[in-house]
Design a protein around this motif. Sequence first.
Motif, mmCIF file in Angstrom:
data_model
loop_
_atom_site.group_PDB
_atom_site.id
_atom_site.type_symbol
_atom_site.label_atom_id
_atom_site.label_comp_id
_atom_site.label_asym_id
_atom_site.label_seq_id
_atom_site.Cartn_x
_atom_site.Cartn_y
_atom_site.Cartn_z
ATOM 1 N N THR A 1 2.940 10.173 7.945
ATOM 2 C CA THR A 1 3.952 9.466 7.154
ATOM 3 C C THR A 1 4.826 10.478 6.410
ATOM 4 O O THR A 1 6.053 10.351 6.358
ATOM 5 C CB THR A 1 3.265 8.503 6.164
ATOM 6 N N ARG B 1 0.821 -1.224 0.000
ATOM 7 C CA ARG B 1 0.000 0.000 0.000
ATOM 8 C C ARG B 1 0.838 1.248 0.000
ATOM 9 O O ARG B 1 1.801 1.364 0.753
ATOM 10 C CB ARG B 1 -0.904 0.015 1.237
ATOM 11 N N GLU C 1 -0.647 17.659 13.854
ATOM 12 C CA GLU C 1 -1.902 17.729 14.603
ATOM 13 C C GLU C 1 -1.716 18.170 16.053
ATOM 14 O O GLU C 1 -2.065 17.434 16.978
ATOM 15 C CB GLU C 1 -2.611 16.370 14.551
HETATM 16 N N1 LIG Z 1 3.991 1.479 10.105
HETATM 17 C C1 LIG Z 1 3.017 1.344 9.193
HETATM 18 N N2 LIG Z 1 2.825 0.155 8.577
HETATM 19 C C2 LIG Z 1 1.854 0.005 7.663
HETATM 20 N N3 LIG Z 1 1.027 0.987 7.284
HETATM 21 C C3 LIG Z 1 1.166 2.184 7.847
HETATM 22 C C4 LIG Z 1 2.173 2.432 8.829
HETATM 23 N N4 LIG Z 1 2.078 3.717 9.230
HETATM 24 C C5 LIG Z 1 1.070 4.238 8.526
HETATM 25 N N5 LIG Z 1 0.523 3.336 7.690
HETATM 26 C C6 LIG Z 1 -0.595 3.555 6.756
HETATM 27 O O1 LIG Z 1 -0.318 4.694 6.005
HETATM 28 C C7 LIG Z 1 -1.479 5.472 5.828
HETATM 29 C C8 LIG Z 1 -1.224 6.885 6.285
HETATM 30 O O2 LIG Z 1 -1.056 6.913 7.688
HETATM 31 P P1 LIG Z 1 -0.672 8.243 8.451
HETATM 32 O O3 LIG Z 1 -0.444 7.894 9.849
HETATM 33 O O4 LIG Z 1 0.416 8.903 7.718
HETATM 34 O O5 LIG Z 1 -2.008 9.082 8.299
HETATM 35 P P2 LIG Z 1 -2.390 10.482 8.953
HETATM 36 O O6 LIG Z 1 -2.798 11.360 7.829
HETATM 37 O O7 LIG Z 1 -1.317 10.966 9.818
HETATM 38 O O8 LIG Z 1 -3.672 10.101 9.777
HETATM 39 P P3 LIG Z 1 -4.195 10.641 11.207
HETATM 40 O O9 LIG Z 1 -4.982 11.876 10.942
HETATM 41 O O10 LIG Z 1 -5.057 9.526 11.669
HETATM 42 O O11 LIG Z 1 -3.014 10.864 12.069
HETATM 43 C C9 LIG Z 1 -2.574 4.776 6.580
HETATM 44 O O12 LIG Z 1 -3.344 4.040 5.659
HETATM 45 C C10 LIG Z 1 -1.867 3.851 7.510
HETATM 46 O O13 LIG Z 1 -2.607 2.688 7.717
#
Ligand SMILES: Nc1ncnc2c1ncn2[C@@H]1O[C@H](COP(=O)(O)OP(=O)(O)OP(=O)(O)O)[C@@H](O)[C@H]1O
Lengths: 304, 280
Positions: free
Chosen positions: A46, A18, A159
Amino acid sequence: MSETILMTEGLSKRFGSRWAVKDLNLDVRAGEIFGFLGPNGAGKSTTIRMILTLLLPTSGNVKIFGKEVRGHRVEILSRVCGIVEKPDFYLFLSAHKNLELLGSLSRKVTRDEIYEALEIVGLKARAGDKVKTFSHGMKQRLGIAQAILTRPDLVILDEPTSGLDPQGMKEVRELVLKLSREHGTTIFLSSHLLTEVEAVAQRMAVLNHGELIAQGAVSELLSNGSSYFTISATPMDKALAILRRVSWVEVVAEGNGIDVRIDSRRAAELNRLLVTSGIDISAFAAKRTLEDYFLKITEGASEV
Amino acid sequence: MSLFAVEIEKTYRRWRTYIGFAVILAAVLLLEVIIKLDEPQMAHAFSGGLNADFLISGHILNAWVITAFIMNSLYIHVPFLVALVAGDMVSSEATSGTLRFMLIRPPSRAKIITAKFLAMIFYTASLIAFFGILCVGIGLVFFGGGDLVKFQPGLPHIVVLPAHIAASRTGMAFLAAILSMSVVGSLAFLFSTLVDNSIGPIIGSIAVVIISFILGNLPFEFTESLRPYLFTTYMGIWQLLLDNPIEWPIVGKYALALIGFDAVFFGIAYYVFVRKDIKS
Ligand SMILES: Nc1ncnc2c1ncn2[C@@H]1O[C@H](COP(=O)(O)OP(=O)(O)OP(=O)(O)O)[C@@H](O)[C@H]1O
Ligand SMILES: [Mg+2]
């Protein structure tokens, strides 16, 4: 146009099969507050992890102050700081000690600087208390204190208002504005709240499912195309019938009022049309445009 | 503040770090009190009734004899106390999320992992030094000095180190013990960089120590051929320093082997940590 301070080029990260972030090109300018907007799971954290060297990008790169972070780590990271995800500290140490230890990784920090940072976030009175005893809101503020402790030129906040009560959110927003105004610090602020980005940011990027959906001045992104309005009219059914007949009006929802999407420049025209058709209008209000904008693009994207 | 100082400060401000010291304090104190309470009988047991044939200056039960005895009996338990802290060195910061805050700052990961490793070695050294000083200190108070008489399975059955060299030999034995325990620490440290919890590295490294002790002591041809490759084979290095005379080539070989294991474990930990995606 001021100079670009943070730039990502084709930044991508794949976890397994993904893509958490895909081909992201961000452009953050000196001195601005840059909103990084996206719903949960969009890939904001990420991206921030890649910017701050916690994750190695699958492809693409990050340039800060015109140089690639990899290869100029010390030079760049001593001018950058931030919070990634929730603010975590050494719970068995005091707030003061935490800042001292973390700050000393960047450069020598004085007692005064530590107290000043704590003062700015309103934690000076709790300086000697173990972080174990802090509420979530206090940790969030301590996170900001550690981010600004060494007076970086670029502060990245992931955030920073999450989990705060309305008063706490307001305080953090004011803090961000103050930092930007008084110190000229460039601030990269991620959020899943439009109101927040709207309240503080000059420019923003919107991320969904790891992909960039829009980037630009907040005001420009708002003014493009059609907008949503809520109309309260009597009689309702007659008003609805008229609205459905007009080709440039899209009825999106009906309930207490009628929600329509029109080109915002034709709002007055629609109002006149309804009134001349014998409809009483008790309210004709633009809905929060940025929110609609955000919902629209994220909904649109999620259908793909 | 140097990175090493930061790591030392974090290590010694945690409760967990003092568990090892407390356990050693309790165990050494308990053993010495028990021996003291039953001194005449113990003296007889220690000498195996041979003291008539030897001229031994001072008490047969003295600080040096007691120290060697206690070290022998507690040695197998100390790895657990080392692993308790070493196995938590990196993983605790992953669990608590503080690794994120450390690694977004200028110092390279290479420097940070090295500082952490050195802090782990420092902890191990401080624990073993405490062990030694405590054994000897209480021993001197309770029993006084004398010749270090050592009974061993091989020939000669009895080794007598005169009182004037007993102290320096005991000191050397503890230094060697630091080296051998550092290997357990390095192993736990390596495991600590691989996972984000602290139970795994602690249990994991202790399991490896136990299994490799067992393998190394099995009387089969195959397991005997494994011996040179097991780090536990060399962990008894401290006993070599109580021989008379010391067989330096063997001591050197053991020391090199232990340093080699340290280097390999740290090398892997370094390699892993520098490339690791920080997902915690
Ligand atoms: N260590 C990991 N292993 C696998 N997938 C991950 C990992 N970290 C994040 N993801 C996936 O990457 C995508 C983005 O996650 P991320 O944490 O960057 O989102 P975000 O925008 O910060 O969300 P939030 O507002 O919930 O903090 C998600 O689909 C998550 O499941
Ligand atoms: Mg996030």
